[in-house]
Each structure stands twice: as C-alpha cells, then as structure tokens.
Write a protein that holds these residues in place. Structure first.
Motif, PDB file in Angstrom:
ATOM      1  N   ASP A   1       0.863  -1.174   0.000  1.00  0.00           N
ATOM      2  CA  ASP A   1       0.000   0.000   0.000  1.00  0.00           C
ATOM      3  C   ASP A   1       0.904   1.230   0.000  1.00  0.00           C
ATOM      4  OD1 ASP A   1       0.891   0.355   2.641  1.00  0.00           O
ATOM      5  OD2 ASP A   1      -0.945  -0.413   3.523  1.00  0.00           O
ATOM      6  N   GLU A   2       0.307   2.401  -0.153  1.00  0.00           N
ATOM      7  CA  GLU A   2       1.113   3.609  -0.326  1.00  0.00           C
ATOM      8  C   GLU A   2       2.016   3.883   0.871  1.00  0.00           C
ATOM      9  OE1 GLU A   2       0.478   8.323  -1.458  1.00  0.00           O
ATOM     10  OE2 GLU A   2      -1.237   6.967  -1.538  1.00  0.00           O
ATOM     11  N   ASP A   3       1.468   3.783   2.085  1.00  0.00           N
ATOM     12  CA  ASP A   3       2.275   4.060   3.279  1.00  0.00           C
ATOM     13  C   ASP A   3       3.401   3.042   3.444  1.00  0.00           C
ATOM     14  OD1 ASP A   3       0.719   6.257   3.909  1.00  0.00           O
ATOM     15  OD2 ASP A   3      -0.591   5.139   5.273  1.00  0.00           O
ATOM     16  N   GLY A   4       3.073   1.762   3.281  1.00  0.00           N
ATOM     17  CA  GLY A   4       4.071   0.714   3.451  1.00  0.00           C
ATOM     18  C   GLY A   4       5.209   0.824   2.452  1.00  0.00           C
ATOM     19  N   LEU A   5       4.867   1.061   1.200  1.00  0.00           N
ATOM     20  CA  LEU A   5       5.890   1.145   0.157  1.00  0.00           C
ATOM     21  C   LEU A   5       6.743   2.408   0.310  1.00  0.00           C
ATOM     22  CD1 LEU A   5       7.004  -0.387  -2.235  1.00  0.00           C
ATOM     23  CD2 LEU A   5       5.313   0.733  -3.692  1.00  0.00           C
ATOM     24  N   SER A   6       6.100   3.532   0.645  1.00  0.00           N
ATOM     25  CA  SER A   6       6.848   4.782   0.863  1.00  0.00           C
ATOM     26  C   SER A   6       7.816   4.627   2.028  1.00  0.00           C
ATOM     27  CB  SER A   6       5.900   5.942   1.157  1.00  0.00           C
ATOM     28  OG  SER A   6       5.167   6.283   0.026  1.00  0.00           O
ATOM     29  N   SER A   7       7.334   4.018   3.099  1.00  0.00           N
ATOM     30  CA  SER A   7       8.167   3.804   4.278  1.00  0.00           C
ATOM     31  C   SER A   7       9.354   2.888   3.955  1.00  0.00           C
ATOM     32  CB  SER A   7       7.308   3.198   5.384  1.00  0.00           C
ATOM     33  OG  SER A   7       8.092   2.888   6.492  1.00  0.00           O
ATOM     34  N   PHE A   8       9.099   1.825   3.210  1.00  0.00           N
ATOM     35  CA  PHE A   8      10.164   0.907   2.796  1.00  0.00           C
ATOM     36  C   PHE A   8      11.237   1.645   2.003  1.00  0.00           C
ATOM     37  CE2 PHE A   8      11.564  -1.835  -0.840  1.00  0.00           C
ATOM     38  CZ  PHE A   8      12.431  -2.657  -0.139  1.00  0.00           C
ATOM     39  N   LEU A   9      10.800   2.456   1.036  1.00  0.00           N
ATOM     40  CA  LEU A   9      11.747   3.165   0.183  1.00  0.00           C
ATOM     41  C   LEU A   9      12.577   4.162   0.991  1.00  0.00           C
ATOM     42  CD1 LEU A   9      12.716   3.434  -2.721  1.00  0.00           C
ATOM     43  CD2 LEU A   9      10.946   5.140  -3.094  1.00  0.00           C
ATOM     44  N   LYS A  10      11.921   4.932   1.850  1.00  0.00           N
ATOM     45  CA  LYS A  10      12.649   5.907   2.682  1.00  0.00           C
ATOM     46  C   LYS A  10      13.632   5.207   3.605  1.00  0.00           C
ATOM     47  CE  LYS A  10       9.205   9.580   2.828  1.00  0.00           C
ATOM     48  NZ  LYS A  10       8.167  10.212   3.629  1.00  0.00           N
ATOM     49  N   SER A  11      13.174   4.148   4.262  1.00  0.00           N
ATOM     50  CA  SER A  11      14.046   3.414   5.187  1.00  0.00           C
ATOM     51  C   SER A  11      15.236   2.805   4.453  1.00  0.00           C
ATOM     52  CB  SER A  11      13.267   2.305   5.885  1.00  0.00           C
ATOM     53  OG  SER A  11      12.243   2.842   6.673  1.00  0.00           O
ATOM     54  N   MET A  12      14.995   2.309   3.263  1.00  0.00           N
ATOM     55  CA  MET A  12      16.082   1.711   2.498  1.00  0.00           C
ATOM     56  C   MET A  12      17.111   2.773   2.105  1.00  0.00           C
ATOM     57  SD  MET A  12      16.180  -0.167  -1.102  1.00  0.00           S
ATOM     58  CE  MET A  12      16.070   1.445  -1.781  1.00  0.00           C
ATOM     59  N   MET A  13      16.640   3.949   1.702  1.00  0.00           N
ATOM     60  CA  MET A  13      17.559   5.004   1.252  1.00  0.00           C
ATOM     61  C   MET A  13      18.436   5.534   2.390  1.00  0.00           C
ATOM     62  SD  MET A  13      17.488   5.313  -1.890  1.00  0.00           S
ATOM     63  CE  MET A  13      16.556   5.050  -3.360  1.00  0.00           C
ATOM     64  N   ILE A  14      17.965   5.416   3.635  1.00  0.00           N
ATOM     65  CA  ILE A  14      18.792   5.890   4.753  1.00  0.00           C
ATOM     66  C   ILE A  14      19.501   4.736   5.474  1.00  0.00           C
ATOM     67  CG2 ILE A  14      17.502   8.022   5.102  1.00  0.00           C
ATOM     68  CD1 ILE A  14      16.106   6.694   7.493  1.00  0.00           C
ATOM     69  N   GLY A  15      19.422   3.541   4.899  1.00  0.00           N
ATOM     70  CA  GLY A  15      20.186   2.415   5.415  1.00  0.00           C
ATOM     71  C   GLY A  15      19.547   1.659   6.563  1.00  0.00           C
ATOM     72  N   LYS A  16      18.241   1.755   6.731  1.00  0.00           N
ATOM     73  CA  LYS A  16      17.583   1.059   7.839  1.00  0.00           C
ATOM     74  C   LYS A  16      16.910  -0.238   7.416  1.00  0.00           C
ATOM     75  CE  LYS A  16      17.078   4.870  10.903  1.00  0.00           C
ATOM     76  NZ  LYS A  16      16.483   5.234  12.141  1.00  0.00           N
ATOM     77  N   VAL A  17      17.112  -0.641   6.185  1.00  0.00           N
ATOM     78  CA  VAL A  17      16.555  -1.909   5.705  1.00  0.00           C
ATOM     79  C   VAL A  17      17.734  -2.852   5.454  1.00  0.00           C
ATOM     80  CG1 VAL A  17      15.336  -3.020   3.787  1.00  0.00           C
ATOM     81  CG2 VAL A  17      14.547  -0.811   4.641  1.00  0.00           C
ATOM     82  N   PRO A  18      17.670  -4.070   5.986  1.00  0.00           N
ATOM     83  CA  PRO A  18      18.778  -5.006   5.753  1.00  0.00           C
ATOM     84  C   PRO A  18      18.910  -5.354   4.269  1.00  0.00           C
ATOM     85  CG  PRO A  18      16.986  -6.081   6.970  1.00  0.00           C
ATOM     86  CD  PRO A  18      16.602  -4.648   6.799  1.00  0.00           C
ATOM     87  N   LEU A  19      20.129  -5.278   3.789  1.00  0.00           N
ATOM     88  CA  LEU A  19      20.418  -5.589   2.385  1.00  0.00           C
ATOM     89  C   LEU A  19      21.107  -6.942   2.289  1.00  0.00           C
ATOM     90  CD1 LEU A  19      21.839  -2.132   1.236  1.00  0.00           C
ATOM     91  CD2 LEU A  19      19.516  -2.980   0.957  1.00  0.00           C
ATOM     92  N   ALA A  20      20.790  -7.647   1.245  1.00  0.00           N
ATOM     93  CA  ALA A  20      21.428  -8.940   0.983  1.00  0.00           C
ATOM     94  C   ALA A  20      22.193  -8.823  -0.343  1.00  0.00           C
ATOM     95  CB  ALA A  20      20.372 -10.035   0.880  1.00  0.00           C
TER      96      ALA A  20
END
Length: 197
Positions: free
Chosen positions: A150-169
């Motif tokens: 959904d819009e909130d979930g996807l926006s949050s994922f993208l923002k978190s990823m851009m600032i390094g808060k999403v684990p990357l594999a």
C-alpha cells in the motif's frame, strides 16, 4: 626584433591566449551539458510518466543499471483480474511520483509474479505475490519489502532503504536474465481452454 614588433607580438599572443581560454570555457560547459544529458538517458529520462512493465532483460538493464530500482512482482492476472492489478499499479504510481518529487533516485517497474520463476527463487520470493524488492546492480545488493503493498508501506520501505535502515542482501551469484514477457493489454486474463478427454 624591434620594440614595436615585440609589443605587437605580445598583444597578438595575449589576444590568442584570451581567445583560447574562452574556447576552453565553452568546450568545458558543452562537455558538462553532454554529461548531464548522458546521465538522463542512462536513467531512462528525468521524469518518466509512469511505472513501466518489465518485459525483458534489456528493459530491466536500461531502466535499472544506473540507479536503485523498485520491482513489484504482482499477482498473476488470473488471480484477481484487471481491477486488482490496476489498484496495485495506482499505489506504485503514487509512490513513484512522490519519490520523484522528493528527489529520490529510484526507478519503478512491475512484472507478473510467476513469470520469472528462476529469478523469484534466487531472490527468495516464494512467499507469494505481491512481492516488492529494491535492488542496486552497481552495489550488487537487494532488499525485500516485508510489509503490505500500500502507499504508506511502500513509501516507508523506500525511505528506510535510502537511509540504510533496511537489511540488504547480496544479489545472488549468476543471477539469471529476465525472460521475455508479453506486455499486459490492460484487460482481464482468459483462463486456458480445458481440453476434452
């Protein structure tokens, strides 16, 4: 060489130097403009109009080679029809436009889940569709969105990823190419005809 000749020669050399410096500035400016144009072409345009369907490896590389890309694996057209797919595409489009307005350097593409089985398996997307990942080919890393599409979930994922808060594999070694897929015609899918026994 007489004094007058020397003065004339100095004036001519100074004028030549000034002219060459002006030409160098012009060439430098032109080179910078061409570099900017090259970047835009590599990024698939500064402001694409919509989220594109990924229909093959060439389109994927063209769109995602120079930036982070968000890929949405949407449910098969027979699993919800055009209405469900269009709802997901509207969500993707809103997040895409919002990220462009905020200057987030990400591309957005979608594809039909199940059509790229080998890639889905390598990226551990066996949990079902819709599934969303963000990947960066230069850095050879990817992240899986663990929330709802959904819009909130996807926006949050993208923002978190851009600032390094999403684990990357790391992207899997020997990642298969995206197979050619048929572009979606915007309509509900037709179930395969049943064979009579």
């Amino acid at each position: 060489m007489s004094v007058a000749d020397r003065r004339e020669k100095i004036k001519k050399l100074e004028a030549d130097i000034k002219d060459k410096k002006a030409q160098a500035k012009t060439l430098d400016r032109e080179a910078k403009e061409l570099t900017g144009t090259l970047q835009l072409v590599r990024l698939g345009g500064e402001k694409p109009e919509k989220v594109e369907q990924l229909v093959g490896d060439a389109e994927f590389k063209e769109h995602c080679e120079a930036r982070t890309c968000v890929l949405a694996f949407l449910p098969h057209i027979l699993d919800g029809g055009a209405a469900v797919r269009n709802d997901y595409l509207k969500v993707m489009d809103k997040v895409f436009k919002k990220s462009k307005a905020e200057g987030t350097p990400a591309g957005f593409m979608w594809l039909q889940g199940g059509d790229q089985f080998e890639i889905e398996e390598k990226l551990s997307l066996q949990f079902g569709f819709p599934a969303v990942i963000a990947l960066n080919l230069k850095k050879q890393r990817y992240a899986v969105h663990r929330g709802t599409l959904d819009e909130d979930g996807l926006s949050s994922f993208l923002k978190s990823m851009m600032i390094g808060k999403v684990p990357l594999a790391p992207l899997p070694k020997e990642m298969p190419k995206f197979q050619k897929a048929d572009p979606w015609d915007g309509k509900d899918g037709q179930p395969p005809a049943e064979e009579e026994l």
